[in-house]
Enzyme design. Structure first.
Site, PDB file in Angstrom:
ATOM      1  N   SER A  37       8.459   2.154   0.531  1.00  0.00           N
ATOM      2  CA  SER A  37       9.346   2.830  -0.416  1.00  0.00           C
ATOM      3  C   SER A  37      10.650   3.292   0.244  1.00  0.00           C
ATOM      4  CB  SER A  37       8.589   3.999  -1.058  1.00  0.00           C
ATOM      5  OG  SER A  37       9.299   4.574  -2.103  1.00  0.00           O
ATOM      6  N   ASP A  93      20.551  -4.753   6.488  1.00  0.00           N
ATOM      7  CA  ASP A  93      21.528  -5.457   5.652  1.00  0.00           C
ATOM      8  C   ASP A  93      22.961  -5.258   6.124  1.00  0.00           C
ATOM      9  OD1 ASP A  93      19.557  -6.510   4.105  1.00  0.00           O
ATOM     10  OD2 ASP A  93      19.953  -5.306   2.315  1.00  0.00           O
ATOM     11  N   LYS A 149       7.103  -2.029  -1.088  1.00  0.00           N
ATOM     12  CA  LYS A 149       7.117  -1.245  -2.331  1.00  0.00           C
ATOM     13  C   LYS A 149       8.560  -1.106  -2.789  1.00  0.00           C
ATOM     14  CE  LYS A 149       5.850   3.184  -4.440  1.00  0.00           C
ATOM     15  NZ  LYS A 149       7.189   3.648  -4.827  1.00  0.00           N
TER      16      LYS A 149
END
Length: 550
Positions: A292, A303, A317
């Site tokens: 999460s 990223d 998740k």
């Protein structure tokens, strides 16, 4: 009328099997009203005619839990009695004493104390068995919940009667309750002269503030590189994931986008404040229990090519929950959206909307994962958690180590050791001597524990297959000889796996003296992921090469 009924039933089957939306608005409201009426009349009949008395609260809670279980594990109902636990999960605060109590073979044992809490200040010790709370014998009272009995208003006192190792008579302790704050960052410190370490275990309220404070303190101590550890972090509040990401990426950078059925709730979240540092080399440690919000932070770092991820693939998740108030003080936490990190990928690994015939769910196959790119053009994938840039093997405990831990012998020996040794060296330096390890081997020799090795399991499977396929008579002598040769010996395994067992003992004993900080510091010398991070920081050409497009 019969045709309409068939159409309704057929559409319902499609909804269950495939998650399709085929009802018109009016049909849907009619179906909701119809099924609620059926439920109410059924419950009324049960209450009236069932042979025994039924508990309405328990019955309804059971039915609600079963209904929500058909959706996903994160959509939950909180009855009025559970609201305090829910608030603790989100805020990290509760009124109590600050002790973790565990059930060990029917005994209520103090497993850990939070630093600086009333429990620690009162003299309560790890390993103490709680016999009574305010005079209530919790061993004989099956309905007594120690956790709830220990909680209460700040400033009130609770009397504990405890059985302590090495003492024949019980000890009475008076503990003043207070606000207990469970920290998101249970430990931070320097791994060496230039590498700082932050252990981020949760994303409850104030997680961002705690990470910032830890970072600034480490920076003042000379930190030039950082290890951020989100292993075993189950996630938490979305806003805290955004705040923590903002520590390392520039103001205005996108952090996460949420998309769900209610389009008005779809939103893109960006870093709102100037970053504390956009240049310092970072390693993020992950494992398959990082979930999460922990995956948002890990994914953002990856990223934007802001740091290197080391460890194992994260849990996967990619779902967002929203809490909705219900009647009579109850609440529901409901999955309302999926989240997408800056590269555009959603890392949700399990497709709960398409269940198998038996109700089970499966992970998205690697072959179906879609490629995305980081800011530098590195290829990353969706649909299965965040894959680290440097993958390490998960540490699987050996059968003997697992058995010694699960039976409580590692913990019990630490209790014994502390009672016989008033002080030990600092946690980073503490190691059992060879003589002390042999004392443990002698102490545990008459304790009950056993285990089956993987080789023994495989031989059992081979024997079963041989019997099934009628080959057993031909190979039974060889099998018997092999089983005899491979049968484990506890004494031999105590020597073979001594390093692993000693590590467990060192960490457990250190935690009894120095609590959570001791447990963490004692693990540094043998933690393979931390070693991998330190090795990478020694080779900055390799570190920088990982972050470049291949």
């Amino acid at each position: 009328m019969r045709l309409r009924k068939k159409l309704i039933l057929g559409t319902s089957a499609l909804l269950v099997a495939g998650g399709l939306t085929a009802f018109t608005r009016d049909d849907r409201f009619f179906e909701i009203a119809r099924n609620l009426d059926i439920y109410a009349t059924m419950f009324k009949e049960l209450n009236m005619y069932y042979v025994d008395e039924v508990n309405p609260n328990r019955m309804v809670k059971t039915s609600i839990d079963a209904m929500l279980k058909s959706l996903d594990p994160y959509t939950n109902f909180y009855a009025e009695d559970d609201i305090e636990d829910y608030m603790t999960m989100t805020t990290g605060r509760y009124n109590g004493i600050g002790a973790v109590i565990g059930d060990r073979q029917g005994r209520n044992i103090v497993m850990m104390l939070y630093e600086g809490t009333p429990a620690e200040k009162s003299g309560l010790q790890i390993g103490d068995e709680i016999l009574k709370i305010d005079g209530v014998d919790i061993k004989t009272r099956q309905d007594a919940d120690p956790g709830k009995l220990l909680r209460g208003q700040t400033g009130t006192a609770v009397k504990l009667t405890v059985k302590r190792y090495g003492q024949k008579t019980p000890v009475d302790l008076q503990v003043q309750r207070d606000v207990v704050k469970v920290t998101n960052v249970p430990y931070y410190g320097m791994l060496n002269d230039e590498v700082g370490y932050i252990d981020l275990k949760d994303f409850m309220a104030a997680a961002g503030r705690e990470v910032k404070a830890a970072y600034q303190d480490l920076k003042s101590k000379g930190m030039k590189k950082l290890v951020l550890d989100v292993r075993e972090n189950p996630g938490g509040l979305l806003d805290q994931a955004i705040d923590i990401s903002n520590v390392f990426i520039p103001k205005g950078s996108e952090v996460v986008t949420t998309k769900g059925k209610v389009s008005e709730w779809n939103k893109s979240y960006s870093a709102m404040a100037p970053a504390l540092d956009t240049e310092m080399p970072i390693v993020v440690l992950t494992n398959n229990h990082s979930a999460s919000a922990a995956e948002i932070v890990s994914g953002v770092i990856q990223d934007y090519d802001r740091g290197v991820l080391i460890g194992q693939r994260t849990y996967g998740k990619g779902l967002v929950q929203t809490t909705r108030p219900l009647s009579f003080g109850t609440r529901m936490k409901i999955t309302t959206a999926k989240y997408y990190i800056p590269s555009g990928r959603c890392i949700q690994a399990i497709d709960y909307s398409h269940r198998n015939a038996d109700g089970s769910v499966g992970k998205i196959a690697d072959s179906l994962r879609t490629a995305f790119k980081t800011r530098a053009g590195r290829v990353v994938y969706d649909g299965g958690g965040v894959t680290p840039d440097v993958q390490t093997e998960a540490q699987t405990p050996t059968p003997i180590a697992q058995s010694l831990t699960s039976k409580g012998h590692i913990f019990d020996y630490a209790v014994k050791y502390k009672s016989e040794h008033p002080t030990i060296k600092p946690a980073r330096e503490f190691r059992l001597t060879d003589a002390e390890y042999q004392e443990f081997v002698k102490w545990v020799s008459d304790k009950e524990y056993d285990y089956t090795t993987q080789v023994e399991k495989d031989l059992g499977v081979l024997e079963a297959s041989a019997k099934k396929e009628k080959y057993f008579d031909q190979i039974q002598d060889q099998l018997k000889a092999l089983k005899s040769k491979m049968s484990h010996s506890k004494d031999a395994d105590m020597k073979t796996f001594q390093a692993e067992i000693r590590t467990l003992l060192n960490e457990e004993i250190a935690s009894h003296y120095y609590l959570q900080k001791g447990l963490k510091e004692a693990s540094f010398a043998t933690d393979p992921d931390i070693k991998a991070a330190l090795d990478l920081f020694k080779d900055m050409n390799r570190y920088n090469g990982i972050l470049k497009k291949k």
